[in-house]
Enzyme design. Structure first.
Site, PDB file in Angstrom:
ATOM      1  N   ASP A  59      -0.590  72.327  28.574  1.00  0.00           N
ATOM      2  CA  ASP A  59      -1.514  71.590  27.712  1.00  0.00           C
ATOM      3  C   ASP A  59      -2.949  71.731  28.229  1.00  0.00           C
ATOM      4  OD1 ASP A  59      -1.384  69.945  29.898  1.00  0.00           O
ATOM      5  OD2 ASP A  59      -0.773  68.144  28.810  1.00  0.00           O
ATOM      6  N   SER A  60      -3.125  72.465  29.344  1.00  0.00           N
ATOM      7  CA  SER A  60      -4.476  72.866  29.762  1.00  0.00           C
ATOM      8  C   SER A  60      -5.113  73.746  28.680  1.00  0.00           C
ATOM      9  CB  SER A  60      -4.430  73.608  31.105  1.00  0.00           C
ATOM     10  OG  SER A  60      -3.502  74.675  31.048  1.00  0.00           O
ATOM     11  N   ASP A 106       4.767  73.162  27.335  1.00  0.00           N
ATOM     12  CA  ASP A 106       4.375  71.844  27.855  1.00  0.00           C
ATOM     13  C   ASP A 106       4.482  70.795  26.748  1.00  0.00           C
ATOM     14  OD1 ASP A 106       3.529  70.389  30.008  1.00  0.00           O
ATOM     15  OD2 ASP A 106       1.472  71.169  30.008  1.00  0.00           O
ATOM     16  N   LYS A 147       8.141  71.396  29.941  1.00  0.00           N
ATOM     17  CA  LYS A 147       7.610  70.622  31.080  1.00  0.00           C
ATOM     18  C   LYS A 147       7.157  69.269  30.572  1.00  0.00           C
ATOM     19  CE  LYS A 147       3.436  71.488  33.118  1.00  0.00           C
ATOM     20  NZ  LYS A 147       2.746  70.198  32.940  1.00  0.00           N
ATOM     21  N   GLU A 166       5.311  65.413  32.153  1.00  0.00           N
ATOM     22  CA  GLU A 166       4.674  64.749  33.284  1.00  0.00           C
ATOM     23  C   GLU A 166       5.339  63.416  33.588  1.00  0.00           C
ATOM     24  OE1 GLU A 166       0.465  64.334  32.619  1.00  0.00           O
ATOM     25  OE2 GLU A 166       0.146  66.511  32.507  1.00  0.00           O
ATOM     26  N   GLU A 194       0.887  68.649  41.670  1.00  0.00           N
ATOM     27  CA  GLU A 194      -0.542  68.940  41.442  1.00  0.00           C
ATOM     28  C   GLU A 194      -1.399  68.018  42.301  1.00  0.00           C
ATOM     29  OE1 GLU A 194      -1.765  69.268  37.360  1.00  0.00           O
ATOM     30  OE2 GLU A 194      -3.884  69.432  37.900  1.00  0.00           O
TER      31      GLU A 194
HETATM   32  O1  KIV Z   1      -1.181  72.360  31.631  1.00  0.00           O
HETATM   33  C1  KIV Z   1      -1.195  73.027  32.674  1.00  0.00           C
HETATM   34  O2  KIV Z   1      -1.792  74.098  32.768  1.00  0.00           O
HETATM   35  C2  KIV Z   1      -0.469  72.496  33.817  1.00  0.00           C
HETATM   36  C3  KIV Z   1      -0.566  73.248  35.105  1.00  0.00           C
HETATM   37  C4  KIV Z   1      -1.851  73.001  35.768  1.00  0.00           C
HETATM   38  C5  KIV Z   1       0.586  72.954  35.997  1.00  0.00           C
HETATM   39  O3  KIV Z   1       0.155  71.490  33.717  1.00  0.00           O
END
Ligand code: KIV
Length: 287
Positions: A67-68, A106, A136, A138, A204
């Site tokens: 989600d970056s 994500d 993924k 959190e 992280e």
């Molecule tokens: O969204 C992302 O890029 C991340 C990584 C920094 C692990 O969660």
């Protein structure tokens, strides 16, 4: 040249995660085996098919459609506004652009916090619609019921602990797990994620010593970002890694190229050629 010498001079695969599996995608079982062998591996983020194909061809075994994408691809200030539609569309592009990498989608903010049923609905969408091999999410204890349900439904889950950017409004951007109590909580959360069936844990912005302890305590791989050298894997946001992100780099990120400068120079040269009439030339022109 002896066979041993020619093997030595042959181009090296970046990791034996690829050995004998040229024609199939990396799986979570391959990552578990890598941990047993003590083999470290790299993960990069990817948000589009073409860039993902470059990383796939370079032998990056795991690509995270993180989600970056909010900050690095979609122009948002944080990851918080990213939607399921955005993650699904970009995950599908990354899957289409790759043949070998395990693609992890994500789950964005608001797509799993309501509870396990919501998480399952959205994770299923990423698997069916986008074709990701894992998701993924959190959070430690608060996300365990979600992890358990997804795993029981056959969806591999990567957990994300330490600094969790979706909670930026509550926790800010700072190193996590510095006090004894916080370190204890993080270690407990990591073990709980493993017990809930997660196949890997992202750590992280965590002190290196704590990340090393978590890594020793788990039989699943840890993936560090700003967590020192002793995690099983390392992840970087690709635009940081390639020097495309503007402004100051986070301390934990290493730039392996200067793409911002290279692309900027290329665009400026194109503009100059057009303005000066030197592009297009005969070889670019049809008669
Ligand atoms: O969204 C992302 O890029 C991340 C990584 C920094 C692990 O969660």
């Amino acid at each position: 040249m002896t066979p041993a010498q020619s093997a030595q001079s042959a181009p090296k695969e970046p990791t034996s995660l690829y050995g004998g599996s040229r024609n199939r995608r990396v799986t979570v079982r391959d990552l578990a085996a890598a941990k047993r062998r003590g083999e470290k591996w790299p993960m990069l983020t990817a948000y589009d098919a073409m860039t993902a194909s470059v990383f796939d061809e370079s032998g990056i075994p795991v690509l995270l459609v993180g989600d970056s994408m909010g900050n690095c691809h979609l122009g948002y200030e944080t990851t918080v506004p990213v939607t399921m539609d955005e993650v699904a569309m970009l995950s599908a592009a990354v899957v289409r652009g790759t043949e070998r990498a395990l693609v992890v989608g994500d789950l964005p903010f608001g797509s799993y916090q309501e509870g396990p049923a919501q998480a399952l609905r959205h994770a299923t969408r990423l698997v069916k619609e986008a074709g990701v091999g894992a998701v993924k999410l959190e959070g430690g204890e608060r996300s365990l019921p979600q992890t358990e349900l997804l795993v029981s439904a056959g969806i591999p889950v990567m957990s994300h602990l330490g600094l969790t950017p979706q909670s930026v409004n509550a926790m800010g951007y700072r190193v996590q797990g510095r006090s004894e109590e916080d370190a204890h909580t993080l270690l407990r959360d990591a073990k709980a994620a493993q017990d809930a069936g997660a196949f890997a844990v992202v750590l992280e912005l965590v002190p290196a010593q704590l990340a090393a302890e978590v890594t020793r305590s788990l039989h699943i791989p840890t993936v560090g970002i700003g967590a020192g050298p002793d995690t099983d894997a390392q992840v970087l946001v690709w635009t940081d890694m390639a020097g495309l992100t503007p402004g100051r780099m986070p301390r934990f990120a290493k730039q392996y190229a200067r793409m911002r400068e290279t692309l900027g120079d290329a665009a400026a040269a194109f503009a100059e050629d057009v303005a000066g009439g030197s592009f297009p030339q005969a070889e670019h022109t049809f008669s």
